[in-house]
Enzyme design. Structure first.
Site, mmCIF file in Angstrom:
data_model
loop_
_atom_site.group_PDB
_atom_site.id
_atom_site.type_symbol
_atom_site.label_atom_id
_atom_site.label_comp_id
_atom_site.label_asym_id
_atom_site.label_seq_id
_atom_site.Cartn_x
_atom_site.Cartn_y
_atom_site.Cartn_z
ATOM 1 N N TRP A 110 0.815 -1.221 0.000
ATOM 2 C CA TRP A 110 0.000 0.000 0.000
ATOM 3 C C TRP A 110 0.841 1.260 0.000
ATOM 4 C CZ3 TRP A 110 -4.338 0.063 -2.171
ATOM 5 C CH2 TRP A 110 -5.224 -1.014 -2.063
ATOM 6 N N ASP A 187 -1.447 6.854 6.096
ATOM 7 C CA ASP A 187 -2.612 6.127 5.599
ATOM 8 C C ASP A 187 -2.981 5.085 6.654
ATOM 9 O OD1 ASP A 187 -4.431 4.457 4.416
ATOM 10 O OD2 ASP A 187 -3.139 3.859 2.735
ATOM 11 N N LYS A 211 -12.847 -0.877 6.392
ATOM 12 C CA LYS A 211 -12.128 -1.788 7.278
ATOM 13 C C LYS A 211 -12.562 -1.576 8.726
ATOM 14 C CE LYS A 211 -8.938 -2.186 3.701
ATOM 15 N NZ LYS A 211 -8.020 -1.492 2.828
#
Ligand SMILES: *Cc1c(COP(=O)(O)O)cnc(C)c1O
Length: 376
Positions: A110, A187, A211
Site C-alpha cells: 500500500w 494512511d 475496514k
C-alpha cells in the site's frame, strides 16, 4: 440478531458489529421515525445537517470521531467520497506546493501504491520530485521495518508519508518514525480506531471506511489547519480539503448512508470503551491467532518478524502449500470465510478489525489447531 454463525476475515469490506447492522437495517426502512429511508435522507435536510433541536447525522459522526480520536481544534475532520486510493492523489494536490517534493517510506504494497499514484504529479512538472525511501528489509527470510536515519528525511519535503499498517504484508509500526519538523502523513486505513495515537504527531492522517468504520467509498481525512491553503493547479473543489472543511464536507452530495454508518460504528466503539478497548481487543484477537501459528511446530509459518507483526492483518503460510485449498474449504465449512491471502502474494491471511468479535478469533484459532492435528 443473535451470535454470529459465520465470520468473515475479509480485508475489506470487513465484518461489522451485529448491533450496527441491526440499526442500519432499521434505518434503511425507516430512519428515526421519519417515514423515509436513510438512503432517502437529503444532505440539505435538518436530519443530516442538524439544527438547534435535532442532532444531525453529519455533526454527530464528526463529533464522535473528534472525541474518540482526541482531535484538538487546530485540526479539521473531513469526510470525502471515494476510497483511500483517491486520497493518494488528494494529499499531494493539497499538501505539496508547486515545484515541491514529498517522501514516501516504502514498507510494502500500500505504501508503494500511494507512492506510484503520487508520482503522477511529476509529469508536467507540477511537483519536482516524489521520492521513495526504503523502510522494509528482510532478516532471516522474515520481513521487518528498518529505522529511517534522520539524514534520509529531506528537510524541504512537504511531508513524509507512511502506511503504519500494511494490510497485505501484515507488518505494522509499533512506534511511528520521527520525521523532525517535516509533517508526517499516514494512511491509517487498516488500523484507525484500533490503536491509540496522538494526532499531534501527524500533519494529516487519512483512512477509508470499509475496514474499521463501515461501508466502502467513504474516507476520513484529519488534517492540521495550518497545512490547508494553496492547492496544485488543476485541483477541483471536491478534491480541495480547505473548501471541503469550510462546507462541512458537503460541496456536492456526500455519501449520507456511509457517514451515518460511520457514526453508528463510532457509537459502538464508545460503548465498548473507546479506542483503548479497541486496541486491547486487537491485541487479544491477534494474540490468539499468532499463538496458533507459533505453537504449530512449523505447520503454519508467519513471514513477518515478531516485533513488527500486524494486529489487524495476519498473513500466514502452510508448510505444506498443497493443503491451502483444503484449509480454506474446511474453514468455510466451519463458518470462517475469506481466509485467502491477497491475490498478489497468495498464502493465507486473517483480517480482524474493529467489527470482529473475540469469539471469531477464538473460533479461527481453534480451527487452526484442529486442522494442524488432522493434517500434520
Ligand atoms: C484498503 C486499503 C487501501 C485502499 O482503499 P480503497 O478504499 O480501496 O481505495 C489503501 N491503503 C490501505 C492501507 C488499505 O488497507
Amino acid at each position: 440478531m443473535g451470535d454470529r454463525a459465520v465470520f468473515t476475515f475479509s480485508p475489506g469490506p470487513a465484518i461489522m458489529p451485529n448491533s450496527v447492522l441491526e440499526q442500519l437495517a432499521e434505518s434503511i426502512i425507516d430512519y428515526n421515525g421519519t417515514g423515509i429511508s436513510i438512503a432517502e435522507v437529503s444532505h440539505r435536510s435538518r436530519e443530516y445537517t442538524g439544527s438547534d433541536s435535532t442532532r444531525g447525522i453529519f455533526p454527530h459522526t464528526r463529533t464522535a470521531f473528534k472525541e474518540l480520536l482526541n482531535v484538538p481544534d487546530n485540526y479539521e475532520i473531513i469526510f470525502i467520497g471515494g476510497g483511500a486510493s483517491s486520497e493518494f492523489g488528494n494529499i499531494v494536490r493539497n499538501l505539496v506546493p508547486k515545484g515541491g517534493l514529498a517522501q514516501y517510506i516504502n514498507t510494502g504494497n500500500w505504501s508503494q501504491q500511494a507512492y506510484s499514484t503520487a508520482k503522477v504529479f511529476e509529469d508536467g512538472g507540477l511537483v519536482q520530485r516524489i521520492e521513495s525511501i526504503g523502510g522494509i528489509e528482510e532478516i532471516d527470510d522474515l520481513k521487518t521495518l528498518r529505522q529511517i536515519p534522520p539524514g534520509e528525511i529531506n528537510p524541504d519535503a512537504a511531508f513524509v508519508h507512511i502506511t503504519p499498517n500494511e494490510t497485505i504484508g501484515g507488518i505494522q509500526y509499533q512506534t511511528f518514525p520521527n520525521t523532525g519538523k517535516v509533517p508526517l502523513v499516514a494512511d491509517m486505513s487498516s488500523e484507525i480506531f484500533t490503536r491509540e495515537f496522538g494526532i499531534n504527531d501527524f500533519g494529516a492522517v487519512y483512512a477509508c471506511a470499509q475496514k474499521n468504520f463501515g461501508l466502502p467509498n467513504l474516507s476520513v481525512v484529519i488534517i492540521r489547519k495550518d497545512l490547508l491553503g494553496d492547492v496544485l493547479p488543476g485541483t477541483i473543489p471536491v478534491e480541495d480539503y480547505k473548501t471541503l472543511a469550510e462546507k462541512d464536507s458537503a460541496i456536492n452530495t456526500p455519501p449520507v448512508v456511509e457517514i451515518y454508518t460511520a457514526g453508528l460504528i463510532a457509537g459502538y466503539i464508545k460503548e465498548q470503551g473507546g479506542v483503548e478497548e479497541m486496541a486491547r481487543q486487537a491485541d487479544e484477537r491477534s494474540g490468539l491467532v499468532y499463538r496458533a501459528i507459533d505453537k504449530s511446530n512449523g505447520f503454519y509459518i508467519s513471514p513477518v518478524q515478531p516485533g513488527v507483526r500486524s494486529k489487524l492483518n495476519i498473513p500466514f503460510l502452510l508448510k505444506d502449500k498443497s493443503l491451502e485449498d483444503t484449509f480454506k474449504q474446511e474453514a468455510k465449512n466451519e463458518g470462517l470465510l475469506e481466509l485467502g491471502g491477497h491475490r498478489s502474494v497468495g498464502g493465507l491471511r486473517a483480517s480482524m478489525y474493529v467489527g470482529m468479535q473475540i469469539k471469531g478469533a477464538e473460533m479461527l484459532a481453534h480451527f487452526m489447531q484442529y486442522f494442524a492435528v488432522k493434517h500434520g
